[in-house]
Enzyme design. Sequence first.
Site, PDB file in Angstrom:
ATOM      1  N   CYS A  36       0.821  -1.223   0.000  1.00 36.19           N
ATOM      2  CA  CYS A  36       0.000   0.000   0.000  1.00 36.19           C
ATOM      3  C   CYS A  36       0.847   1.262   0.000  1.00 36.19           C
ATOM      4  O   CYS A  36       0.320   2.344  -0.190  1.00 36.19           O
ATOM      5  CB  CYS A  36      -0.907   0.009   1.227  1.00 36.19           C
ATOM      6  SG  CYS A  36       0.045  -0.010   2.752  1.00 36.19           S
TER       7      CYS A  36
ATOM      8  N   CYS B 192      -1.435  -4.842   7.873  1.00 39.22           N
ATOM      9  CA  CYS B 192      -1.023  -3.512   8.342  1.00 39.22           C
ATOM     10  C   CYS B 192      -0.211  -3.630   9.634  1.00 39.22           C
ATOM     11  O   CYS B 192       0.649  -2.789   9.901  1.00 39.22           O
ATOM     12  CB  CYS B 192      -2.244  -2.641   8.586  1.00 39.22           C
ATOM     13  SG  CYS B 192      -3.388  -2.607   7.203  1.00 39.22           S
TER      14      CYS B 192
HETATM   15 FE1  FES Z   1      -1.249   0.278   4.364  1.00 39.96          FE
HETATM   16 FE2  FES Z   1      -2.784  -0.560   6.272  1.00 39.96          FE
HETATM   17  S1  FES Z   1      -3.352  -0.212   4.224  1.00 39.96           S
HETATM   18  S2  FES Z   1      -0.652  -0.308   6.337  1.00 39.96           S
END
Ligand code: FES
Length: 153
Positions: free
Chosen positions: A33, A102
């Site tokens: 992400c 995450c």
């Molecule tokens: Fe990136 Fe949670 S979506 S750390």
Amino acid sequence: MYSEKVMDHFMNPRNVGEIEDADGVGQVGNAKCGDIMKMYLKIENDIIVEAKFKTFGCGAAVATSSMSTELVVGKTVDEALKITNKAVAEALDGLPPAKMHCSNLAEEAIRAAIEDYKRKNGLLSECEMAGSCGRRCDDIHHDHNDNDEEDED
Ligand code: FES
């Protein structure tokens, strides 16, 4: 879908900021992400006495960073190295399965900050000095030439 504890640590994160004279600083990123976490540790006589963080990331990343700073303070360096992302998530009364990845940031940031502390103080083991793959040498005896496959979840 988020526990009250997750929401609390997201809305009122503990120990946000940086420690100017930190003994160890670790920055890690989530390749999936692009979120980033930076962890600062103050360590005295092998005990973590202060922890602060900065996280540019989602709510779960902020909450796990916040909780991980609370978990490491008062622990020895070795005890802190044993804190897993699962332990951080459990301390928050769980995370939705889709957000478990995450919590990896918190575990990895603690490890990176401790590795920085050890490097600065000449405390890295031979195995740790041999590579910078970030895996725990105590737990996994691995080939440092085969370090391109980090955890995929
Ligand atoms: Fe990136 Fe949670 S979506 S750390």
